[in-house]
Design a protein around this motif. Structure first.
Motif, PDB file in Angstrom:
ATOM      1  N   MET A 222      21.654 -19.312  21.803  1.00 51.84           N
ATOM      2  CA  MET A 222      22.009 -18.630  23.054  1.00 51.84           C
ATOM      3  C   MET A 222      20.768 -18.119  23.775  1.00 51.84           C
ATOM      4  O   MET A 222      20.652 -18.234  25.004  1.00 51.84           O
ATOM      5  CB  MET A 222      22.963 -17.485  22.766  1.00 51.84           C
ATOM      6  N   ASN A 223      19.839 -17.545  23.029  1.00 50.54           N
ATOM      7  CA  ASN A 223      18.609 -17.049  23.648  1.00 50.54           C
ATOM      8  C   ASN A 223      17.800 -18.191  24.252  1.00 50.54           C
ATOM      9  O   ASN A 223      17.221 -18.062  25.333  1.00 50.54           O
ATOM     10  CB  ASN A 223      17.768 -16.292  22.623  1.00 50.54           C
ATOM     11  N   GLN A 224      17.765 -19.314  23.546  1.00 48.56           N
ATOM     12  CA  GLN A 224      17.047 -20.462  24.079  1.00 48.56           C
ATOM     13  C   GLN A 224      17.718 -20.985  25.340  1.00 48.56           C
ATOM     14  O   GLN A 224      17.055 -21.344  26.323  1.00 48.56           O
ATOM     15  CB  GLN A 224      16.979 -21.566  23.023  1.00 48.56           C
ATOM     16  N   MET A 225      19.067 -20.995  25.335  1.00 44.55           N
ATOM     17  CA  MET A 225      19.798 -21.434  26.518  1.00 44.55           C
ATOM     18  C   MET A 225      19.534 -20.493  27.688  1.00 44.55           C
ATOM     19  O   MET A 225      19.355 -20.945  28.833  1.00 44.55           O
ATOM     20  CB  MET A 225      21.292 -21.501  26.219  1.00 44.55           C
ATOM     21  N   ALA A 226      19.517 -19.176  27.412  1.00 45.89           N
ATOM     22  CA  ALA A 226      19.238 -18.213  28.481  1.00 45.89           C
ATOM     23  C   ALA A 226      17.843 -18.428  29.054  1.00 45.89           C
ATOM     24  O   ALA A 226      17.640 -18.356  30.275  1.00 45.89           O
ATOM     25  CB  ALA A 226      19.389 -16.786  27.962  1.00 45.89           C
ATOM     26  N   ASN A 227      16.876 -18.713  28.166  1.00 48.13           N
ATOM     27  CA  ASN A 227      15.515 -18.979  28.641  1.00 48.13           C
ATOM     28  C   ASN A 227      15.477 -20.232  29.515  1.00 48.13           C
ATOM     29  O   ASN A 227      14.833 -20.259  30.572  1.00 48.13           O
ATOM     30  CB  ASN A 227      14.569 -19.138  27.456  1.00 48.13           C
ATOM     31  N   ASP A 228      16.185 -21.267  29.060  1.00 46.03           N
ATOM     32  CA  ASP A 228      16.193 -22.521  29.830  1.00 46.03           C
ATOM     33  C   ASP A 228      16.868 -22.331  31.184  1.00 46.03           C
ATOM     34  O   ASP A 228      16.381 -22.822  32.209  1.00 46.03           O
ATOM     35  CB  ASP A 228      16.906 -23.613  29.029  1.00 46.03           C
ATOM     36  N   LEU A 229      18.017 -21.613  31.179  1.00 48.18           N
ATOM     37  CA  LEU A 229      18.713 -21.372  32.442  1.00 48.18           C
ATOM     38  C   LEU A 229      17.872 -20.497  33.364  1.00 48.18           C
ATOM     39  O   LEU A 229      17.857 -20.695  34.580  1.00 48.18           O
ATOM     40  CB  LEU A 229      20.071 -20.725  32.178  1.00 48.18           C
ATOM     41  N   GLY A 230      17.210 -19.494  32.778  1.00 49.53           N
ATOM     42  CA  GLY A 230      16.335 -18.648  33.592  1.00 49.53           C
ATOM     43  C   GLY A 230      15.220 -19.446  34.226  1.00 49.53           C
ATOM     44  O   GLY A 230      14.886 -19.260  35.403  1.00 49.53           O
ATOM     45  N   ALA A 231      14.630 -20.355  33.429  1.00 46.32           N
ATOM     46  CA  ALA A 231      13.561 -21.192  33.971  1.00 46.32           C
ATOM     47  C   ALA A 231      14.100 -22.109  35.071  1.00 46.32           C
ATOM     48  O   ALA A 231      13.450 -22.327  36.103  1.00 46.32           O
ATOM     49  CB  ALA A 231      12.940 -22.019  32.849  1.00 46.32           C
ATOM     50  N   LEU A 232      15.328 -22.632  34.847  1.00 43.08           N
ATOM     51  CA  LEU A 232      15.933 -23.489  35.867  1.00 43.08           C
ATOM     52  C   LEU A 232      16.200 -22.709  37.144  1.00 43.08           C
ATOM     53  O   LEU A 232      15.935 -23.187  38.256  1.00 43.08           O
ATOM     54  CB  LEU A 232      17.234 -24.078  35.322  1.00 43.08           C
ATOM     55  N   PHE A 233      16.720 -21.487  36.983  1.00 46.68           N
ATOM     56  CA  PHE A 233      17.006 -20.664  38.162  1.00 46.68           C
ATOM     57  C   PHE A 233      15.715 -20.313  38.891  1.00 46.68           C
ATOM     58  O   PHE A 233      15.667 -20.329  40.127  1.00 46.68           O
ATOM     59  CB  PHE A 233      17.736 -19.394  37.744  1.00 46.68           C
TER      60      PHE A 233
END
Length: 656
Positions: A222-233
């Motif tokens: 989940m933390n990795q997904m949040a990081n990836d989504l944050g980077a995408l955003f």
């Protein structure tokens, strides 16, 4: 917004109930087994006690006392019965044919009747007999029944001790189980909060590390997904900023590009909804080509950047004004609502300042700064305005000295600065404000989403539009008084129209005023049930120049349940990555992006890029300045949520 799901048991509670039920079941079974075992022990004790009593009485009647004597036998029976440990004692003398019997009631003092019924000690199991003999002569029999009261009392005491022990052990086990589950499942709470944060497009929250292997894997994913989504955003936000910069800004100076300036000027001068009076200024650095050849491109670029920086500072001192670079060393500046006499004074001062900067950099060269001014009226077009401004600039260039010239066809209709101040103050003191309401229609069903409130001031007997008086009111710090007056009136309108919603745009200087924010908080706090139907619109330019004050105001409004909209989005220069940190619910594109969008592919591409990113964050996208069916068709296809404009509906004093 997702509806909260009700009536669903949490995992921790489910595990606690299941495991706790097992523990309690084991303890209850242990309690019952213990009670059954102790009951059997009591029955055995009472049976043995009855047998011992019968044997003792029989032996006494056989040896110590003459069992043939009724009196002696009666004395022995009485002594035995009076001990209180027997329910009945009976001596049946067969030889002399007499019977001696003593019997008590089976009372159980201090023991509940329900417990007696539940445990039920059978009397026949602790009743015993013994023979009475005199030598070889059989005299009779003695029958003794033990009293069950002591047994019930012992059972009751034991039951209470076992129950207390069960409660203590069970409570301790449940508490330990709760603490273990709480610690073990704590990462799930973090995951839930993280999921909620992701739903709000906030990717900064990280779930805490878990103590178990399975949950640790989930939290890590989940933390990795949040990081990836944050980077995408962040990448999307940077793309928006880049698109806006390419579409709106001059790459060298950072002011508006030629096309962006012309588009914004056309909206300000020609469109019915946003038409403004004002002054257009064209400014040129004379001898710049020679300076570029002599000193090089780097020095020339530095001069242009310095001029642009000074023009931006001038913009901040004159709210509503905007600047653009036309070509080479030529800049344009529009001053909405300005009087020509004031604009000429300001420009003369600015030209003198820029001439000093330019001359210091171009030592030994004959350089100058020229400016041409033209007045925009309600009948002006952009083409005619630029022609007038070019003519004034050529007149200024006739002289080799720095200066400015005015092409003035309507000077008599313009108010001076002090006259403006007097008119504005008189109108506000007399509360000579008229409110107009322009509906914002949803693209989905073409129904009214809310009404945008537009104000008019009585200036010297004429109702003047906001586009004319707002720049002067901002300059004189009168917007706070006007905004508070409008908010108070709208709360009264909300009471009269319980189904309608209204949007109010606050001035830039109002947001920067702490006294205004406190007073606004008091007014809205009093409008308990009304403020939920209110939209507060904040200019993107205000967000850009007063970020701290705007942040405080937005959070105050959200605490009160007031919805917040960022207005004139796209021209204020605020990064979208910053706006995502503010709890606002909608943004409204500046009319300059919508004007002729059906023939402007760059603006259409920019709008189509903004909409999905805003929607992914849960932010609605509105547009302003829709004046043709083609424009409305394009913005609807782009996925915007609603819009205003003369094509949809004109402002009106009356609400339907």
């Amino acid at each position: 917004m997702q509806r909260k799901r009700r009536g669903i048991v949490s995992l921790r509670l489910l595990l606690l109930l299941f495991t706790g039920s097992l523990i309690l079941l084991l303890l209850v079974v242990s309690l019952l087994a213990g009670m059954v075992g102790f009951r059997g022990y009591i029955v055995e004790q009472l049976a043995g006690h009855a047998n011992d009593g019968a044997v003792a009485v029989g032996l006494s009647l056989s040896n110590a006392i003459d069992g043939r004597d009724p009196v002696a036998s009666s004395s022995l029976i009485d002594a035995t019965f009076d001990s209180g440990r027997y329910l009945s004692v009976r001596y049946n003398n067969v030889a002399q044919e007499f019977v001696i019997e003593r019997q008590d009631e089976a009372q159980t003092y201090g023991v509940p009747s329900w417990f007696v019924d539940m445990m039920h000690l059978p009397l026949e199991e602790f009743r015993a007999q013994a023979s009475v003999m005199r030598g070889w002569q059989f005299l009779g029999t003695v029958e003794v029944t033990s009293h069950p009261g002591a047994g019930y009392l012992d059972l009751w005491r034991m039951a209470r001790r076992l129950a207390l022990g069960t409660l203590v052990i069970g409570g301790g086990a449940l508490l330990m189980l709760y603490l273990i589950l709480r610690r073990t499942l704590r990462p799930l709470i973090g995951l839930e909060r993280q999921a909620e944060a992701i739903r709000r497009r906030d990717f900064r929250f990280k779930a805490p590390d878990a103590g178990t292997r399975e949950l640790a894997r989930v939290t890590s994913a989940m933390n990795q997904m949040a990081n990836d989504l944050g980077a995408l955003f962040e990448g999307q936000a940077k793309l928006i900023a880049h698109l806006r910069q390419m579409n709106n800004e001059d790459r060298l100076t950072g002011v508006a590009s030629r096309s962006a300036f012309d588009q914004r000027l056309r909206v300000a001068v020609e469109t019915q909804e946003s038409r403004r009076q004002g002054v257009l200024v064209m400014m040129q650095l004379a001898g710049f080509g020679e300076f570029n050849n002599l000193h090089g491109r780097s020095k020339a670029d530095d001069i242009l950047q310095t001029v642009a920086k000074r023009l931006k500072a001038f913009e901040r001192m004159h709210p509503g004004s905007f600047t653009g670079r036309r070509a080479g060393a030529e800049f344009a500046l529009f001053l909405p609502g300005a009087a020509i006499v004031d604009a000429r004074f300001w420009m003369q001062s600015l030209v003198t300042e820029l001439d000093g900067i330019y001359s210091d950099r171009a030592v030994g060269m004959d350089v100058a700064v020229h400016a041409g001014l033209a007045v925009a009226t309600e009948l002006s077009t952009v083409e005619r305005l630029f022609e007038a401004c070019d003519e004034a600039l050529r007149q200024a260039q006739v002289s080799h000295e720095s200066g400015c010239k005015v092409f003035d066809a309507a000077q008599s209709t313009q108010h001076g600065v002090e006259l403006w101040r007097q008119h504005l103050q008189t109108a506000l003191d007399n509360e000579a404000v008229k409110l107009l309401f322009q509906p914002l229609f949803r693209t989905s069903d073409h129904q009214v989403h809310y009404y945008q409130v537009l104000s008019r001031l009585d200036i010297d007997g004429e109702w003047v539009a906001a586009g004319v008086f707002v720049p002067m009111a901002e300059r004189f710090q009168m917007m706070a008084q006007l905004d508070l007056l409008v908010v108070t009136r709208i709360l009264a309108v909300l009471q009269q129209h319980p189904e309608a919603e209204f949007g109010i745009t606050l001035g830039t200087s109002s947001l920067a005023d702490e006294t205004f924010r406190n007073r606004l908080n008091e007014i809205l706090t009093g409008g308990m049930g009304l403020r939920k139907r209110l939209w507060i619109c904040l200019e993107e330019d205000a967000v850009h120049h007063h970020r701290k004050e705007v942040g405080l105001c937005v959070r105050m409004l959200r605490r009160l349940g007031v919805r917040v909209l960022v207005d004139h989005f796209g021209v204020g220069g605020v990064p979208f990555s910053y706006l995502r940190n503010l709890p606002f619910q909608a943004l409204r594109m500046d009319p300059s992006f919508i004007h002729n969008i059906d023939t402007h592919p760059d603006n259409r591409f920019y709008l189509e890029s903004i909409v999905p990113i805003a929607h992914s964050r849960g932010v609605e996208v509105f547009v302003a300045g829709v004046e043709t069916a083609a424009e409305w068709h394009v913005v609807a296809e782009a996925g915007v949520d609603g819009g205003t404009g003369y094509h949809l509906a004109r402002p009106d004093e009356n609400l339907p």
